[in-house]
Design a protein around this motif. Structure first.
Motif, mmCIF file in Angstrom:
data_model
loop_
_atom_site.group_PDB
_atom_site.id
_atom_site.type_symbol
_atom_site.label_atom_id
_atom_site.label_comp_id
_atom_site.label_asym_id
_atom_site.label_seq_id
_atom_site.Cartn_x
_atom_site.Cartn_y
_atom_site.Cartn_z
ATOM 1 N N ALA A 320 0.809 -1.218 0.000
ATOM 2 C CA ALA A 320 0.000 0.000 0.000
ATOM 3 C C ALA A 320 0.839 1.264 0.000
ATOM 4 C CB ALA A 320 -0.943 -0.003 1.205
ATOM 5 N N GLU A 321 1.902 1.291 0.761
ATOM 6 C CA GLU A 321 2.699 2.517 0.829
ATOM 7 C C GLU A 321 3.502 2.720 -0.446
ATOM 8 O OE1 GLU A 321 4.344 6.089 2.062
ATOM 9 O OE2 GLU A 321 2.552 4.994 2.697
ATOM 10 N N VAL A 322 4.029 1.667 -1.027
ATOM 11 C CA VAL A 322 4.754 1.810 -2.290
ATOM 12 C C VAL A 322 3.787 2.274 -3.382
ATOM 13 C CG1 VAL A 322 6.147 0.619 -4.017
ATOM 14 C CG2 VAL A 322 6.439 0.073 -1.598
ATOM 15 N N SER A 323 2.605 1.689 -3.429
ATOM 16 C CA SER A 323 1.607 2.108 -4.414
ATOM 17 C C SER A 323 1.177 3.558 -4.171
ATOM 18 C CB SER A 323 0.399 1.174 -4.369
ATOM 19 O OG SER A 323 0.767 -0.149 -4.722
ATOM 20 N N ALA A 324 1.085 3.965 -2.908
ATOM 21 C CA ALA A 324 0.747 5.356 -2.604
ATOM 22 C C ALA A 324 1.828 6.300 -3.105
ATOM 23 C CB ALA A 324 0.547 5.526 -1.101
ATOM 24 N N ARG A 325 3.072 5.879 -3.023
ATOM 25 C CA ARG A 325 4.163 6.716 -3.539
ATOM 26 C C ARG A 325 4.019 6.952 -5.033
ATOM 27 N NH1 ARG A 325 9.067 3.257 -1.543
ATOM 28 N NH2 ARG A 325 10.163 4.525 -3.124
ATOM 29 N N ILE A 326 3.540 5.947 -5.756
ATOM 30 C CA ILE A 326 3.283 6.130 -7.186
ATOM 31 C C ILE A 326 2.213 7.194 -7.397
ATOM 32 C CG2 ILE A 326 2.295 5.025 -9.223
ATOM 33 C CD1 ILE A 326 5.083 4.127 -8.854
ATOM 34 N N LYS A 327 1.137 7.109 -6.629
ATOM 35 C CA LYS A 327 0.061 8.108 -6.750
ATOM 36 C C LYS A 327 0.577 9.514 -6.449
ATOM 37 C CE LYS A 327 -4.776 7.065 -6.358
ATOM 38 N NZ LYS A 327 -5.965 6.987 -5.550
ATOM 39 N N ARG A 328 1.355 9.630 -5.395
ATOM 40 C CA ARG A 328 1.891 10.956 -5.038
ATOM 41 C C ARG A 328 2.786 11.491 -6.152
ATOM 42 N NH1 ARG A 328 3.758 8.238 0.308
ATOM 43 N NH2 ARG A 328 1.693 7.731 1.148
ATOM 44 N N SER A 329 3.557 10.614 -6.758
ATOM 45 C CA SER A 329 4.464 11.074 -7.813
ATOM 46 C C SER A 329 3.690 11.622 -9.007
ATOM 47 C CB SER A 329 5.391 9.934 -8.247
ATOM 48 O OG SER A 329 4.711 8.980 -9.049
ATOM 49 N N VAL A 330 2.517 11.046 -9.305
ATOM 50 C CA VAL A 330 1.716 11.524 -10.422
ATOM 51 C C VAL A 330 1.237 12.946 -10.153
ATOM 52 C CG1 VAL A 330 -0.423 11.173 -11.716
ATOM 53 C CG2 VAL A 330 1.007 9.212 -11.134
ATOM 54 N N GLU A 331 0.768 13.206 -8.942
ATOM 55 C CA GLU A 331 0.320 14.567 -8.613
ATOM 56 C C GLU A 331 1.494 15.542 -8.569
ATOM 57 O OE1 GLU A 331 -2.964 15.278 -8.509
ATOM 58 O OE2 GLU A 331 -3.145 13.160 -9.014
ATOM 59 N N LYS A 332 2.619 15.096 -8.027
ATOM 60 C CA LYS A 332 3.791 15.973 -7.969
ATOM 61 C C LYS A 332 4.306 16.278 -9.365
ATOM 62 C CE LYS A 332 8.013 16.519 -5.234
ATOM 63 N NZ LYS A 332 8.899 15.857 -4.226
ATOM 64 N N LEU A 333 4.172 15.314 -10.290
ATOM 65 C CA LEU A 333 4.584 15.541 -11.672
ATOM 66 C C LEU A 333 3.788 16.679 -12.296
ATOM 67 C CD1 LEU A 333 6.277 14.522 -14.111
ATOM 68 C CD2 LEU A 333 4.344 13.017 -14.657
ATOM 69 N N ARG A 334 2.514 16.794 -11.947
ATOM 70 C CA ARG A 334 1.691 17.881 -12.473
ATOM 71 C C ARG A 334 2.320 19.238 -12.140
ATOM 72 N NH1 ARG A 334 -3.652 17.133 -13.061
ATOM 73 N NH2 ARG A 334 -3.690 15.664 -11.326
ATOM 74 N N ALA A 335 2.708 19.404 -10.884
ATOM 75 C CA ALA A 335 3.325 20.661 -10.464
ATOM 76 C C ALA A 335 4.714 20.830 -11.059
ATOM 77 C CB ALA A 335 3.394 20.713 -8.941
ATOM 78 N N ALA A 336 5.497 19.751 -11.061
ATOM 79 C CA ALA A 336 6.860 19.829 -11.571
ATOM 80 C C ALA A 336 6.871 20.251 -13.038
ATOM 81 C CB ALA A 336 7.559 18.484 -11.393
ATOM 82 N N GLU A 337 5.965 19.688 -13.832
ATOM 83 C CA GLU A 337 5.953 20.023 -15.251
ATOM 84 C C GLU A 337 5.423 21.429 -15.508
ATOM 85 O OE1 GLU A 337 5.673 15.686 -17.416
ATOM 86 O OE2 GLU A 337 3.799 16.732 -16.977
ATOM 87 N N ALA A 338 4.469 21.871 -14.704
ATOM 88 C CA ALA A 338 3.997 23.247 -14.860
ATOM 89 C C ALA A 338 5.129 24.229 -14.553
ATOM 90 C CB ALA A 338 2.801 23.492 -13.948
ATOM 91 N N LEU A 339 5.857 23.973 -13.468
ATOM 92 C CA LEU A 339 7.019 24.811 -13.153
ATOM 93 C C LEU A 339 8.062 24.738 -14.263
ATOM 94 C CD1 LEU A 339 7.425 23.841 -9.386
ATOM 95 C CD2 LEU A 339 6.994 26.165 -10.217
ATOM 96 N N ALA A 340 8.322 23.521 -14.744
ATOM 97 C CA ALA A 340 9.333 23.338 -15.788
ATOM 98 C C ALA A 340 8.951 24.049 -17.077
ATOM 99 C CB ALA A 340 9.549 21.854 -16.052
ATOM 100 N N THR A 341 7.660 24.181 -17.340
ATOM 101 C CA THR A 341 7.220 24.911 -18.531
ATOM 102 C C THR A 341 7.634 26.369 -18.440
ATOM 103 O OG1 THR A 341 5.341 23.411 -18.830
ATOM 104 C CG2 THR A 341 5.210 25.571 -19.899
ATOM 105 N N LEU A 342 7.366 26.985 -17.302
ATOM 106 C CA LEU A 342 7.749 28.388 -17.129
ATOM 107 C C LEU A 342 9.256 28.559 -17.216
ATOM 108 C CD1 LEU A 342 4.770 28.519 -16.271
ATOM 109 C CD2 LEU A 342 5.449 30.043 -14.415
ATOM 110 N N VAL A 343 9.997 27.649 -16.617
ATOM 111 C CA VAL A 343 11.458 27.743 -16.641
ATOM 112 C C VAL A 343 11.977 27.532 -18.056
ATOM 113 C CG1 VAL A 343 13.583 26.665 -15.826
ATOM 114 C CG2 VAL A 343 11.699 27.061 -14.237
ATOM 115 N N SER A 344 11.417 26.561 -18.757
ATOM 116 C CA SER A 344 11.903 26.239 -20.106
ATOM 117 C C SER A 344 11.630 27.348 -21.104
ATOM 118 C CB SER A 344 11.248 24.940 -20.593
ATOM 119 O OG SER A 344 11.646 23.840 -19.801
#
Length: 857
Positions: A320-344
């Motif tokens: 459950a915790e490893v699978s939860a880490r996958i879910k968290r990474s998907v949401e964090k990717l949303r923010a990371a890519e939005a930030l990366a768009t502005l930087v790029s």
């Protein structure tokens, strides 16, 4: 769990089968599609399968060459059952050999699906499914070809919305064969239709072959052609099959079953020897069958639009915790890519060095739910668990690095004057919002915080968190995909009132009054804005956020003008902490639950609500659906389905009439409604049990004892509402699961000093789902994915801040162009079907340095 060759699932056709009128084809055309079913980390390890993939592809390339002089029906063909085969071949063979492989895809002698391997998608997040298909998208653009197949094999169930995601990625066809083993699905092998249009909630459709099961090594299984002569005779002459499948074009797909490797010409030889005047036996790349069948019967086929629940999908809860880490990474990717768009936009090389790790991370999203979570094969459970952890780590390494680097880089691009510490607060979502955010800063001196966009002081407080101390502020009206800048100034500021009051175990603000019970559950939840309406009802002994056992102590953890948190610490029978938080001006109750000991049982969090005759809507996989049977106005099939554990992606909403509650779920995957069982769906009990973890089908299926994990983070949030709105429910959940982001402003000349927003979306039913630099780099453009969450068609306009678009393209979800998009006044203006997700490539005009436009790209 596999079945031996003699374990055959028998089913009967009760009451007979009516013949369906269908155009006859003479001679009959029977397509034999050879493959080797991949049981990754079940039959063999990743290293072993890599070598097997290489050897099998080499063998079938040679056989294709050797049989080119044969008639087209009897040339050797081969079907890889996942894009991982292609990935490994490109990485481990010469460019010359890979070009030979691509040439055989183009000539129709090799096929590859969009899907990475055979997976169980029932709990997977939308973006994880799409990123798992990005590698074939890259191949499409590099080699000018298209992949039109997608598969989910052996598991007995299938999500409703998955078809829309596949169709949006470019899939047109799918086939499914099941195991008929390790199942609680009633009558899993007796299908309503043998071949049909799988219609999605957005009106998309995929031509789907899913035959009734004879055995998993015959028709309806995942190795229909394992005994090709027998299979041909069956589909050609068996009365029950001919009644169910009155079509003169037939597909027999799959050969290798559980074998590690398949290198033979058994299906080719059968095609040659079994063809006669009344039937053509054709060696198939699968797509040729579907194209032929669609051209003859496509206009008269039945359709299905329904969900089948979950089965082997559920076994990811055994880690459950490893699978939860996958879910968290998907949401964090949303923010990371939005930030990366502005930087790029200011640094076009920002993403260049990340390509290899990004590609690996995206492929891993496609692999994580590989179907052998049963973990009961020759490779063993520990090897399987270790592999799940390894690919999770690779995903996190990429996402965390992109997030942290983008966060720091943006702070170095925002103009700064003066010496006081400043922090930007960034909103990765597509609408303006108000919420709390923690600034990574500490001071022992008095301070206050000012919003530089309006010069006003904002409420702030010191907080102590598991990760350390920081300053929490209320950030109001942070613009979409944009930021506000806040400055920490010396000296005490305004004495704002507390965000909530505490009286013993009762927590209260302007909206809600919560009473916390001895085990951390909420035993009373009063909505003060609705005439003090009580929303908690103890159902089957469970209140709200209720783990069901134990007793502990409750105390104030953090309190101030921004938020107040009550923390309950329970020592036994399972040590855990439960935090309940109310935030100023935010209509949300936050729960942060931490289980602090390993467990082997099946555990749940209960949510009992004071709502009669409840109706539950929830995000499944690429669809928001109603948890009722089709016959009762819902989306669940009345047959071939399992009902005990339904998918819980971002949210579930439970309502009664014009009143309801939205439950946001950040870390878990599945829920049980009331007292549902595998064969019955309880739609009358106002109780949602969220699966905290466990082996739901016994200790023989899945990873035992959570693979030794001793810490589990499981967060939820609640909000009351009037009439149900899928748009509002999703926005609430996304705000909970995508917190505002704070980063220090170190100074630069690219972005404005106080506030800025990248874009606006005109129609509030259409939510920005992802924003990122294009896969080939920011110079190709910016990719925007949007989801119309409403039932109605919507037209939405995407406008960039102080910038016109010079062009825009419609894309598949894996970023392959499908045509021009509509521009109006320099903005994207496109229509969306109800529940449709669409993806676009945006090409902005270059910017210039001025007071109104600071981007220098």
């Amino acid at each position: 769990m596999k079945m031996l060759w003699y374990q055959i699932l028998i089913f009967s056709l009760v009451g007979g089968v009516s013949m369906v009128s269908a155009q006859q084809v003479s001679p009959k055309r029977i397509y034999l599609a050879p493959d080797d079913h991949t049981d990754y980390f079940w039959t063999a390890t990743g290293d072993q399968y890599r070598q097997a993939f290489l050897e099998m592809i080499d063998y079938y390339l040679d056989r294709a060459d050797a049989t080119m002089a044969n008639p087209a029906d009897h040339q050797s063909r081969w079907n890889c059952d996942g894009s991982l085969w292609m990935w490994e071949y490109e990485k481990n063979r010469s460019p010359h050999n890979f070009q030979r492989f691509i040439d055989r895809i183009k000539s129709g002698h090799i096929s590859v699906p969009l899907t990475a391997l055979v997976s169980c998608y029932g709990g997977a997040p939308v973006e994880a499914i799409l990123r798992g298909m990005y590698y074939p998208g890259s191949i499409e653009r590099r080699y000018d070809l298209r992949f039109h197949l997608a598969v989910s094999m052996e598991n007995q169930t299938l999500p409703y919305g998955l078809g829309s995601l596949w169709a949006g990625a470019g899939a047109r066809y799918s086939w499914k064969g099941i195991c008929g083993c390790a199942t609680k699905v009633p009558d899993a092998g007796s299908r309503e239709h043998e071949i049909y249009w799988w219609n999605g909630p957005d009106g998309s459709r995929i031509l789907t072959k899913w035959y009734s099961l004879v055995s998993n090594q015959s028709i309806g299984g995942y190795a229909e052609g394992r005994s090709p002569s027998n299979a041909i005779d069956y589909v050609d002459s068996d009365p029950s099959f001919l009644a169910r499948h009155p079509y003169g074009i037939i597909g027999i797909f799959g050969q290798g079953w559980d074998d590690f490797k398949t290198t033979n010409q058994n299906l080719l030889n059968a095609a040659i020897t079994q063809s006669n005047a009344s039937r053509r036996i054709i060696v198939s790349n699968e797509a040729d069958f579907f194209q032929d069948f669609e051209s003859v019967y496509g206009q008269s086929l039945p359709s299905l639009s329904c969900a089948y629940g979950n089965e082997w999908d559920l076994y990811c809860a055994s880690m459950a915790e490893v699978s939860a880490r996958i879910k968290r990474s998907v949401e964090k990717l949303r923010a990371a890519e939005a930030l990366a768009t502005l930087v790029s936009l200011a640094d076009s090389t920002f993403m260049d060095s990340r390509k290899a790790s990004q590609d690996r991370a995206f492929l891993n999203y496609g692999l994580y739910w590989e179907h052998d979570w049963t973990a009961d094969g020759p490779v063993g459970r520990q090897a399987r668990a270790d592999w799940q952890r390894a690919i999770t780590g690779e995903i996190e390494e990429y996402v965390d690095s992109l997030f942290e680097d983008s966060q720091a880089a943006l702070g170095g691009m925002i103009h700064k004057s003066g010496t006081s510490p400043r922090f930007y607060v960034f909103n990765p979502l597509g609408w303006s919002r108000t919420d709390s955010v923690d600034l990574p800063y500490t001071t022992s001196s008095p301070f206050h915080v000012v919003d530089l966009s309006n010069g006003l002081e904002t409420p702030s407080q010191k907080v102590t968190l598991p990760g350390g101390a920081s300053i929490r502020i209320l950030a109001r009206s942070v613009p979409p995909v944009g930021y506000r800048v806040f400055e920490i100034r010396s000296g005490a500021g305004t004495a704002f009132s507390q965000a909530a009051t505490v009286n013993g175990n009762t927590l209260e603000n302007d909206m809600y009054r919560l009473t916390i019970g001895p085990r951390g559950s909420v035993t009373s939840w009063i909505d003060k804005t609705r005439s003090n309406r009580e929303f908690v009802r103890t159902v089957d002994g469970l209140a709200v956020n209720d783990f069901g056992s134990g007793a502990g102590t409750t105390a104030v953890e953090n309190a101030g003008p921004v938020s107040v948190t009550l923390k309950t610490t329970i020592a036994s029978p399972l040590p855990r902490t439960v935090r309940a938080t109310l935030t100023r001006e935010v209509n949300r109750v936050d729960f942060m639950n931490e289980i602090q000991q390993n467990f082997s049982d099946v555990l749940t969090w209960g949510f009992g609500f004071n709502l009669d005759n409840p109706v539950v809507n929830h995000e499944e996989v690429g669809a928001v659906i109603r948890a009722k049977l089709l016959a009762d106005g819902g989306h669940y099939s009345g047959r071939n389905a399992r009902y005990d554990w339904l998918t819980l992606n971002h949210f579930a909403d439970i309502g009664s009439g014009s009143l309801g509650v939205t439950l946001s779920n950040a870390d878990c995957y599945y829920m049980r409604l009331g007292n549902s069982t595998p064969s019955s769906l309880d739609t009358s009990t106002p109780l949602i049990r969220v699966l905290a973890g466990g082996q739901v089908d016994g200790t023989g299926l899945g990873i035992q004892d959570q693979d030794g994990d001793t810490h589990f983070l499981q967060r939820f949030a609640l909000q009351t509402h009037g009439a149900y709105s899928s748009v509002d429910a999703m926005k609430f959940a996304l705000e909970h699961q995508n917190p505002l982001i704070a980063g220090p402003v170190t100074g630069g000349q690219t972005y404005p000093e106080t506030t800025w927003s990248f874009l606006t979306v005109s129609d509030n039913r259409t939510l920005l789902w992802a924003l990122k630099p294009a896969e080939e780099g920011i110079n190709r453009g910016i990719v925007a994915r949007l989801w119309n969450l409403s039932d109605q068609q919507a037209t939405s306009k995407v406008t960039l801040q102080n910038r016109n678009l010079r062009s825009a393209k419609a894309l598949t979800h894996i970023e392959t162009e499908t045509g021009n998009a509509i521009l109006e006044g320099g903005a994207l203006k496109e229509s969306f079907q109800g529940h449709q997700i669409r993806t676009f490539l945006l090409d902005p005009e270059p910017g210039s340095a001025s007071n109104s436009s600071w981007m220098l790209y």
